[in-house]
Design a protein around this motif. Structure first.
Motif, PDB file in Angstrom:
ATOM      1  N   GLU A 122       0.864  -1.176   0.000  1.00 31.37           N
ATOM      2  CA  GLU A 122       0.000   0.000   0.000  1.00 31.37           C
ATOM      3  C   GLU A 122       0.901   1.227   0.000  1.00 31.37           C
ATOM      4  N   LEU A 123       0.890   1.955  -1.105  1.00 32.86           N
ATOM      5  CA  LEU A 123       1.717   3.157  -1.254  1.00 32.86           C
ATOM      6  C   LEU A 123       0.872   4.367  -0.868  1.00 32.86           C
ATOM      7  N   LEU A 124       1.268   5.018   0.215  1.00 31.26           N
ATOM      8  CA  LEU A 124       0.503   6.113   0.786  1.00 31.26           C
ATOM      9  C   LEU A 124       0.989   7.464   0.261  1.00 31.26           C
ATOM     10  N   PRO A 125       0.142   8.497   0.270  1.00 30.50           N
ATOM     11  CA  PRO A 125       0.525   9.810  -0.263  1.00 30.50           C
ATOM     12  C   PRO A 125       1.659  10.490   0.504  1.00 30.50           C
ATOM     13  N   ASN A 126       1.911  10.097   1.748  1.00 33.29           N
ATOM     14  CA  ASN A 126       2.968  10.720   2.550  1.00 33.29           C
ATOM     15  C   ASN A 126       4.325  10.045   2.342  1.00 33.29           C
ATOM     16  N   MET A 127       4.457   9.301   1.242  1.00 32.64           N
ATOM     17  CA  MET A 127       5.695   8.602   0.870  1.00 32.64           C
ATOM     18  C   MET A 127       6.057   7.491   1.852  1.00 32.64           C
ATOM     19  N   ARG A 128       5.066   6.958   2.507  1.00 33.97           N
ATOM     20  CA  ARG A 128       5.211   5.798   3.383  1.00 33.97           C
ATOM     21  C   ARG A 128       4.484   4.630   2.719  1.00 33.97           C
ATOM     22  N   TYR A 129       4.869   3.419   3.096  1.00 32.43           N
ATOM     23  CA  TYR A 129       4.185   2.244   2.578  1.00 32.43           C
ATOM     24  C   TYR A 129       3.996   1.226   3.686  1.00 32.43           C
ATOM     25  N   ARG A 130       3.009   0.377   3.461  1.00 28.67           N
ATOM     26  CA  ARG A 130       2.778  -0.793   4.298  1.00 28.67           C
ATOM     27  C   ARG A 130       2.761  -1.980   3.362  1.00 28.67           C
ATOM     28  N   GLY A 131       3.406  -3.041   3.769  1.00 29.68           N
ATOM     29  CA  GLY A 131       3.446  -4.222   2.928  1.00 29.68           C
ATOM     30  C   GLY A 131       3.164  -5.465   3.734  1.00 29.68           C
ATOM     31  N   ALA A 132       2.761  -6.502   3.028  1.00 31.36           N
ATOM     32  CA  ALA A 132       2.470  -7.770   3.685  1.00 31.36           C
ATOM     33  C   ALA A 132       2.678  -8.890   2.688  1.00 31.36           C
ATOM     34  N   GLY A 133       2.961 -10.037   3.242  1.00 31.44           N
ATOM     35  CA  GLY A 133       3.093 -11.242   2.437  1.00 31.44           C
ATOM     36  C   GLY A 133       2.443 -12.393   3.181  1.00 31.44           C
ATOM     37  N   GLY A 134       1.762 -13.254   2.461  1.00 33.34           N
ATOM     38  CA  GLY A 134       1.104 -14.391   3.095  1.00 33.34           C
ATOM     39  C   GLY A 134       0.000 -13.943   4.031  1.00 33.34           C
ATOM     40  N   ALA A 135      -0.009 -14.473   5.240  1.00 33.03           N
ATOM     41  CA  ALA A 135      -1.074 -14.188   6.200  1.00 33.03           C
ATOM     42  C   ALA A 135      -0.873 -12.881   6.960  1.00 33.03           C
ATOM     43  N   LEU A 136       0.297 -12.250   6.839  1.00 31.06           N
ATOM     44  CA  LEU A 136       0.553 -11.009   7.565  1.00 31.06           C
ATOM     45  C   LEU A 136      -0.188  -9.853   6.933  1.00 31.06           C
ATOM     46  N   LYS A 137      -0.996  -9.134   7.736  1.00 33.10           N
ATOM     47  CA  LYS A 137      -1.724  -7.977   7.216  1.00 33.10           C
ATOM     48  C   LYS A 137      -0.790  -6.779   7.054  1.00 33.10           C
ATOM     49  N   ASP A 138       0.031  -6.518   8.045  1.00 29.71           N
ATOM     50  CA  ASP A 138       1.004  -5.430   7.993  1.00 29.71           C
ATOM     51  C   ASP A 138       2.359  -5.973   8.404  1.00 29.71           C
ATOM     52  N   GLY A 139       3.009  -6.677   7.494  1.00 29.95           N
ATOM     53  CA  GLY A 139       4.266  -7.330   7.804  1.00 29.95           C
ATOM     54  C   GLY A 139       5.439  -6.388   7.897  1.00 29.95           C
ATOM     55  N   TYR A 140       5.404  -5.293   7.161  1.00 36.85           N
ATOM     56  CA  TYR A 140       6.519  -4.353   7.166  1.00 36.85           C
ATOM     57  C   TYR A 140       6.015  -2.990   6.722  1.00 36.85           C
ATOM     58  N   GLN A 141       6.755  -1.972   7.067  1.00 36.10           N
ATOM     59  CA  GLN A 141       6.406  -0.614   6.659  1.00 36.10           C
ATOM     60  C   GLN A 141       7.676   0.207   6.568  1.00 36.10           C
ATOM     61  N   GLY A 142       7.594   1.299   5.846  1.00 33.73           N
ATOM     62  CA  GLY A 142       8.764   2.139   5.666  1.00 33.73           C
ATOM     63  C   GLY A 142       8.456   3.287   4.729  1.00 33.73           C
ATOM     64  N   SER A 143       9.502   3.810   4.115  1.00 39.07           N
ATOM     65  CA  SER A 143       9.354   4.927   3.185  1.00 39.07           C
ATOM     66  C   SER A 143       9.687   4.469   1.773  1.00 39.07           C
ATOM     67  N   TYR A 144       9.236   5.243   0.817  1.00 42.53           N
ATOM     68  CA  TYR A 144       9.547   4.946  -0.581  1.00 42.53           C
ATOM     69  C   TYR A 144       9.766   6.239  -1.341  1.00 42.53           C
TER      70      TYR A 144
END
Length: 109
Positions: A25-47
């Motif tokens: 999920e690429l957010l307008p504030n240049m942050r993202y949330r990502g997930a793989g498999g069963a994890l809803k929010d497995g990782y987050q950071g900037s892009y």
């Protein structure tokens, strides 16, 4: 001349692999949330998006990159497709699988 995804901002939103196992999920504030498999929010950071290229750095310091081509985000050996609101998940998944097959057939013909 065709505009880059950086110029159109079409990168914003949720990108999902055809099998539904990976999500960014690429957010307008240049942050993202990502997930793989069963994890809803497995990782987050900037892009950061430059042209049709994206660089990620998660909050733990891990970095990755990807490229947008023909409406598809290619990242880490995975093709992610943009999810649009109001679309039935099953119909979207079938549509993306068919689109991915078509692209692969064009590449390998």
């Amino acid at each position: 001349m065709k505009k880059t995804i950086e110029e159109t901002k079409e990168y914003l939103g949720i990108w999902i692999s055809a099998d539904g196992q990976n999500r960014h999920e690429l957010l307008p504030n240049m942050r993202y949330r990502g997930a793989g498999g069963a994890l809803k929010d497995g990782y987050q950071g900037s892009y950061n998006v430059v042209g049709d290229h994206i660089d990620y750095e998660d909050d733990s310091g891990f970095s990755a990159e990807g490229d947008f081509r023909d409406g598809i985000l290619f990242h880490g050996g995975t093709a992610l497709f943009k999810k649009f609101s109001g679309v039935n998940n099953r119909e979207w998944e079938l549509s993306m699988r068919n689109r991915f097959r078509t692209i692969l057939n064009q590449i390998y013909e």
